[in-house]
Design an enzyme around this catalytic site. Sequence first.
Site, mmCIF file in Angstrom:
data_model
loop_
_atom_site.group_PDB
_atom_site.id
_atom_site.type_symbol
_atom_site.label_atom_id
_atom_site.label_comp_id
_atom_site.label_asym_id
_atom_site.label_seq_id
_atom_site.Cartn_x
_atom_site.Cartn_y
_atom_site.Cartn_z
ATOM 1 N N HIS A 128 -74.161 -6.775 -5.806
ATOM 2 C CA HIS A 128 -73.944 -6.974 -4.374
ATOM 3 C C HIS A 128 -74.953 -8.024 -3.900
ATOM 4 C CE1 HIS A 128 -74.056 -5.865 -0.079
ATOM 5 N NE2 HIS A 128 -72.920 -5.230 -0.266
ATOM 6 N N ASP A 205 -79.651 0.051 -8.037
ATOM 7 C CA ASP A 205 -78.947 0.048 -6.754
ATOM 8 C C ASP A 205 -77.902 1.164 -6.814
ATOM 9 O OD1 ASP A 205 -77.202 -0.300 -4.670
ATOM 10 O OD2 ASP A 205 -76.819 -2.428 -5.043
ATOM 11 N N GLN A 208 -73.505 3.140 -4.395
ATOM 12 C CA GLN A 208 -72.157 3.681 -4.640
ATOM 13 C C GLN A 208 -72.170 4.871 -5.591
ATOM 14 O OE1 GLN A 208 -69.694 2.739 -2.844
ATOM 15 N NE2 GLN A 208 -70.381 0.757 -2.047
ATOM 16 N N LYS A 231 -73.385 5.357 3.708
ATOM 17 C CA LYS A 231 -72.281 5.524 2.750
ATOM 18 C C LYS A 231 -72.198 6.959 2.255
ATOM 19 C CE LYS A 231 -72.937 0.822 1.014
ATOM 20 N NZ LYS A 231 -71.837 -0.002 1.504
ATOM 21 N N CYS A 374 -69.002 -8.695 -0.402
ATOM 22 C CA CYS A 374 -70.411 -9.034 -0.663
ATOM 23 C C CYS A 374 -70.706 -9.161 -2.158
ATOM 24 C CB CYS A 374 -71.377 -8.037 -0.039
ATOM 25 S SG CYS A 374 -71.277 -7.966 1.743
#
Lengths: 420, 156
Positions: A128, A205, A208, A231, A374
């Site tokens: 991202h 990261d 998600q 999220k 992104c």
Amino acid sequence: MTFTQEKTLAAQVRADFPILHQEIHGKPLVYLDNAATSQKPVAVLNALQHYYQHDNANVHRGVHTLSSRATDAYEGARDKVANFVNAASRQEIIYTRNASEAINLVAYAWGNSNLQRGDEIILSVMEHHSNLIPWQLLAQRTGAVLKFVELTETQEFDLEHFKSLLSDKTKLVSVVHVSNTLGCINPVKEIVELAHHYGAKVLIDACQSVPHMTVDVQAMDCDWLVASGHKMCAPTGIGFLYGKLDLLRSMPPFLGGGEMIADVFFDHSTYADLPHKFEAGTPAIAEAIALGAAVDYLSSLGMDKIHAYEAELTAYLFQQLQQIPELMLYGPKPDSKGEGRAALSAFTAGSVHPHDLSTILDQAGIAIRAGHHCTQPLHRHVGAQSTARASLYFYNTREEIDTFITSLKEAIEFFSGIFG
Amino acid sequence: MSLDNLRDLYQQVILERYKKPRNRGKTDPVDRYQKGHNPSCGDTIELTLQLNDAEDQIQDVKFEGEGCAIAMASVDLMADALRGKTTAEALEMVQKFQAMMKGEAEFPSELRKLNVMQGVAQFPVRIKCANLSWHTVKAALELAKDVQPAGFISNE
Ligand SMILES: Cc1ncc(COP(=O)(O)O)c(C=O)c1O
């Protein structure tokens, strides 16, 4: 009924999400843009409301009752987040505005003082922009060099290529756990182990992954991990950085201000211990407390149950998508149980541009994402200018997937009438 | 699906132009060049103009690039409409098109083809798709001769 979880999960939780019960252009809303941001349950909305109605005061600054209530709730939420990702200590959780800020914190506080010209930072092509630009800026400041892990044939993280990039020059590896575009689940444990072998630090990261599955930072052994609250059912404006205690202690402060100090003189200061050293100024108190409420909510449902239900949705979604010949699907295919990838699909639909598709689906009440999500370099890398993306969460149903698929077919037909 | 709304937006002419654009390519010579970009979706067009010797009239307009049906039809229709116009007329048309996207204007009958884009005004998030080419041609016309464009013009 093979759909064992649905009765017990989506049906069970939908009443908790008032926003889902509305019509868009006269059709029931079908929200399939969860990878961009999730919806918020009543428990989270109530936490915000309750804080402002009963407990609002600044934290760590007063001895009065409201301040102590606000502080307790704010710090209590930190304990919840620490437990949620299995951090060894609550001091390892730093509140940030979002994942992007958490990555920037590491890039400045650690990167500036630890990287030199010629040092190497390994990222992957699927990052991202949030996990790319901060490192580009750091490379410009220090003369460090960025390297990119490419994809396998199934559009997953190429571990062999990663191994070939690792060397004594590698100082940092920063990679996404679950790709927001490809949906692949990266082998973070192996990545961390391999990187540590060369003495490199690893940032994960987890934007998600944390909302969708059990994430255990100690089992992963990563040095830092970042996620965004919005999220995972929490409000916008709050996210967190996890970092190993000794490492965070060794890092100089990022932003200066109130809250992060121990002792202040005109010409110098000493800094507060963790986690406050990295939390300058009045923080997003209500949002942090609501993040705690979101973590409670997710935990009450059970992350394993959420993951299992999403796997069933994934299997169904792909089974349906694969029957539409015009579609080009990105990322790995799920196995028959829906495992092996995230509950999202980025795709292109022949001559229907993603933007047009999104407008057409919106007329049917369906929210999907269109664009580069992104991950523009990744799109270039796989030869797509933009894609459409449907991304699911545990409150989505099989019926919603049916609605989406029907409208998707209609949209393709609408355009192919012209192109036929 | 509310197909009626969609038929307003995706008029036959728009879909036909998307499928079979008439003005793809590059002018010869290239008197002005400008790249236009929509950063939120990645749509990009590269516009080239051929001007008369006095540089006050547009002789040809061509484009390359990729984008949605709205953006592609808009640039293709624009190219037709601008051919033969003076640069002053073209800049006025830019303003008129942008006003039309707010539902505040429409083109007179000799330029009525452009009015098929009117439906876009009902879809606020798509207005920038339609405007991209007009933003870009404005930047191209405002460039002095032989000046390299600074980069792409963004419509955000
Ligand atoms: C994989 C990934 N990383 C980073 C981010 C950035 O999150 P935020 O914008 O909340 O900082 C996102 C969300 O858009 C994401 O999906």
